[in-house]
Enzyme design. Structure first.
Site, mmCIF file in Angstrom:
data_model
loop_
_atom_site.group_PDB
_atom_site.id
_atom_site.type_symbol
_atom_site.label_atom_id
_atom_site.label_comp_id
_atom_site.label_asym_id
_atom_site.label_seq_id
_atom_site.Cartn_x
_atom_site.Cartn_y
_atom_site.Cartn_z
ATOM 1 N N LYS A 169 0.728 -1.186 0.103
ATOM 2 C CA LYS A 169 -0.018 0.024 -0.122
ATOM 3 C C LYS A 169 0.989 1.192 -0.057
ATOM 4 O O LYS A 169 2.074 1.140 0.288
ATOM 5 C CB LYS A 169 -0.998 -0.011 1.322
ATOM 6 C CG LYS A 169 -0.125 -0.073 2.716
ATOM 7 C CD LYS A 169 -0.960 -0.052 3.540
ATOM 8 C CE LYS A 169 -0.421 -0.146 4.957
ATOM 9 N NZ LYS A 169 -1.094 -0.497 6.284
ATOM 10 N N TYR A 206 16.807 30.062 9.531
ATOM 11 C CA TYR A 206 15.608 30.970 9.847
ATOM 12 C C TYR A 206 15.140 30.895 11.425
ATOM 13 O O TYR A 206 15.732 30.108 12.037
ATOM 14 C CB TYR A 206 14.206 30.070 9.171
ATOM 15 C CG TYR A 206 13.933 30.382 7.866
ATOM 16 C CD1 TYR A 206 13.782 31.757 7.464
ATOM 17 C CD2 TYR A 206 13.764 29.288 7.147
ATOM 18 C CE1 TYR A 206 13.530 31.768 6.010
ATOM 19 C CE2 TYR A 206 13.519 29.476 5.582
ATOM 20 C CZ TYR A 206 13.183 30.700 5.201
ATOM 21 O OH TYR A 206 13.049 30.928 3.966
HETATM 22 C C1 LIG Z 1 -0.276 -1.713 6.839
HETATM 23 C C2 LIG Z 1 -0.837 -2.902 7.385
HETATM 24 C C3 LIG Z 1 -0.158 -4.066 7.632
HETATM 25 C C4 LIG Z 1 1.288 -4.037 7.164
HETATM 26 O O1 LIG Z 1 1.854 -3.956 8.592
HETATM 27 P P1 LIG Z 1 3.420 -3.516 9.099
HETATM 28 O O2 LIG Z 1 3.431 -3.115 10.383
HETATM 29 O O3 LIG Z 1 3.637 -2.681 7.931
HETATM 30 O O4 LIG Z 1 3.993 -4.788 8.728
HETATM 31 C C5 LIG Z 1 -0.937 -5.151 7.660
HETATM 32 N N1 LIG Z 1 -2.368 -5.516 7.830
HETATM 33 C C6 LIG Z 1 -3.004 -4.131 7.781
HETATM 34 C C7 LIG Z 1 -4.475 -4.558 7.888
HETATM 35 C C8 LIG Z 1 -2.282 -2.977 7.393
HETATM 36 O O5 LIG Z 1 -3.235 -1.893 7.458
#
Ligand SMILES: *Cc1c(COP(=O)(O)O)cnc(C)c1O
Length: 345
Positions: free
Chosen positions: A33, A242
């Protein structure tokens, strides 16, 4: 080197996947994702598919559509957000598997796409996504009769192995799913490391593939080298950046480097962040600007052409600490102004 360069080590990615796969008897999937946590789904996903990943996970149907174009037919693509309004077409056209997370979504799915595969997402206590026990109780028989491809839930505290929430959620997941004839998925990176009780049939590692905690043995996947644009000598009493928030106490050699908060080097890191000139740890001076950062290179034996922001000397989690955040957010904030280079070892 003209541009700040983000080097993504695909061989390290593969090693991380293999090591997580070796830690479990379950099928090991991959979560890609958010453009593979910012590292580029179009580069990352094919490498993982070649390595043997058969089940990929994305958050949105739109991401699933992109992923299908990248991978072609074959691998299963599961969508965490399930079947949202307007998703029927992408789900059908790209052959996606929505992880249905409510009765409403279930109705939407079977009305729009009768017979199309789906999975089920259950809430075992995180209160984020998925059917709660009562809702599941009401739907369970009908849903199971249609042969869900996967039944999943997600752990809230898997990065804290001693947290009582882990056993609590495990018991809830078992109670909701024991005896059902469908594959189950419970563990992301943290869950894999909790041990075999948490693995079930398919695991879903994300951050561990990309070199982040809680996978302490992960190999670094991301290397970020930023060129020095200008060098100057700053006398005691002079300030840098800054707001004059940093004042030199000694003769200081200041390097101005070509990255800033627009590139994901968060402004809040300023006072706590370090970079590396060769082996020398160099402090960030004053405020991080949008495109520039001042760095103290006084102690570097040679004037550096570039500094390392991420890589062998500094992990995404160390940099994250300077901003009070987590490696995940460093990865997904990496800007698109970097020159990206993919290496295979
Ligand atoms: C993002 C996500 C994962 C992966 O989790 P990690 O901690 O990055 O391994 C797995 N399952 C769900 C439902 C997620 O939202």
């Amino acid at each position: 080197m003209a541009a700040p360069t983000l080097t993504i080590d695909l061989a390290a990615l593969v090693t991380n996947w293999r090591n997580l796969a070796a830690a479990s008897a379950a099928e090991t999937g991959a979560v890609v994702k958010a453009d593979a946590y910012g590292l580029g789904m179009s580069k990352v996903a094919p490498v993982l598919a070649r390595e043997g990943v058969r089940t990929f996970f994305v958050a949105l149907a739109e991401e699933g559509t992109q992923l299908r174009r990248i991978l072609g037919e074959g691998p299963e693509i599961c969508v965490f957000n399930g079947h949202m309004d307007g998703d029927a077409r992408p789900i059908a056209e790209a052959g996606l598997t929505p992880m249905v997370n409510s009765i409403d979504q279930m109705v939407r799915h079977v009305e729009a796409l009768p017979g199309h595969p789906f999975g089920i997402q259950l809430d075992t206590g995180m209160n984020r996504l998925g059917m709660e026990p009562a809702e599941w109780q009401a739907l369970r028989e009908i849903a199971v009769s249609q042969g869900p491809r996967l039944i999943m839930s997600h752990l809230a505290c898997a990065d804290e192995p001693d947290h009582e929430m882990n056993a609590h959620q495990l018991a809830a997941f078992r109670e909701m799913t024991d005896g059902i004839d469908a594959p189950r998925s419970f563990a992301a990176t943290g869950g894999i490391l909790l041990g075999p009780d948490y693995h079930f049939d398919v695991t879903r590692p994300g951050v561990g593939l990309y070199g982040g905690l809680p996978f302490v043995d992960a190999q670094p996947v991301v290397h970020l080298d930023v060129p020095v644009i200008q060098l100057r000598d700053v006398a005691p009493g002079e300030t840098v950046g800054y707001g004059n928030t940093w004042t030199a106490e000694r003769e200081t050699k200041v390097a101005t480097i070509a990255a800033g908060y627009a590139d994901g080097i968060h402004r809040i890191m300023g006072p706590n962040a370090w970079v590396f000139a060769g082996e020398t740890r160099c402090k960030v001076l004053g405020r991080v600007s949008m495109d520039l950062i001042g760095v103290d290179v006084t102690d570097a034996p040679e004037v550096p052409e570039t500094v390392e922001v991420l890589g062998r000397h500094q992990s995404i989690d160390t940099l994250a600490d300077a901003a009070g955040t987590i490696g995940y957010e460093i990865l997904t904030a990496l800007g698109d102004r970097y020159h990206r280079s993919y290496t295979c070892g």
